[in-house]
Scaffold this active site. Structure first.
Site, short mmCIF file in Angstrom:
data_model
loop_
_atom_site.label_atom_id
_atom_site.label_comp_id
_atom_site.label_asym_id
_atom_site.label_seq_id
_atom_site.Cartn_x
_atom_site.Cartn_y
_atom_site.Cartn_z
N GLU A 177 50.63 43.46 42.70
CA GLU A 177 50.45 44.05 41.37
C GLU A 177 51.68 44.85 40.92
OE1 GLU A 177 46.36 44.21 43.48
OE2 GLU A 177 48.48 44.33 44.00
N HIS A 189 53.61 45.56 46.66
CA HIS A 189 52.37 44.79 46.57
C HIS A 189 52.44 43.88 45.35
CE1 HIS A 189 49.69 47.75 49.08
NE2 HIS A 189 50.82 47.44 49.69
#
Length: 227
Positions: free
Chosen positions: A54, A52
């Site tokens: 992040e 992802h």
């Protein structure tokens, strides 16, 4: 957040869910030089469901850009911004005109270069800007590295870890772990453009998704695949 939106367009062009983030150091004179790391979804490209935005950004910040996705993808592959043509979808809207696209691209290219070394020894003074609320996995990771603040666009009603599903940002969530000090959350900043961009992705057919997860038609029925 406008710069985050522009990075999200890169993910969309790669047929990734258009979620992106920037990690920014504090400064009295904000500029692109304050961006110490960035990420966008690389789940499809790496065949790794943990990549992802992040997580990618944290890895790049703490490893000097030598993160696990970089070991599997060349920088040129990550930078590719050629949009897939599709008669069934509408091209994504252009990046906001207030962004200096060339300056942003120069900074992002530097972060991906072998010579780049992040100036921070920790993330405890930094803010992460992301166009969608971090999921539970990403929120837990942000708490672990002690990010100071998260500013996000739209809510993540199904998987949000910063208030929607649970509050991984709250230190009280970890009563037996003093290393988790929590982080500040500001939501709803640039929510509408983020939602529009996500809608733009989900009307497409994700060729890498399992057949049972493929797009449905307007009646909610599975689209028939051509032989």
């Amino acid at each position: 957040m406008n710069a985050v939106s522009e990075v999200a367009h890169i993910a969309l062009a790669l047929n990734e869910v258009p979620i992106a983030c920037l990690i920014v150091e504090p400064s009295t004179t904000p500029s692109y030089e304050n961006i110490v790391s960035y990420g966008h979804n690389l789940v499809n490209a790496t065949r790794d469901s943990s990549r992802h935005a992040e997580i990618v950004a944290i890895d790049r910040a703490l490893s000097g850009s030598v993160s696990s996705d970089m070991l599997r993808l060349s920088p040129s592959a990550i930078r590719t911004t050629t949009e897939k043509s599709s008669s069934s979808t509408t091209p994504p809207p252009p990046p906001p005109p207030t962004i200096n696209s060339q300056q942003l691209k120069t900074r992002l290219d530097l972060i991906l270069s072998p010579s780049y070394s992040a100036t921070l020894s920790s993330l405890s003074d930094c803010t992460l800007y992301v166009n969608c609320e971090p999921c539970v996995m990403c929120a837990a990771a942000l708490a672990k590295v002690r990010i100071k603040r998260v500013v996000y666009g739209c809510k993540n009603d199904r998987f949000g870890g910063c208030g929607s599903l649970c509050s991984m940002n709250d230190s009280s969530f970890y009563p037996n772990d003093s290393t988790h000090i929590g982080f500040e959350v500001v939501g709803g900043v640039g929510a509408e453009p983020a939602i529009d961009l996500l809608k733009n992705f989900y009307v497409q057919e994700n060729e890498l998704a399992p057949i049972e997860k493929r797009a449905r038609d307007s009646k909610g029925e599975k689209r028939k695949r051509s032989k």
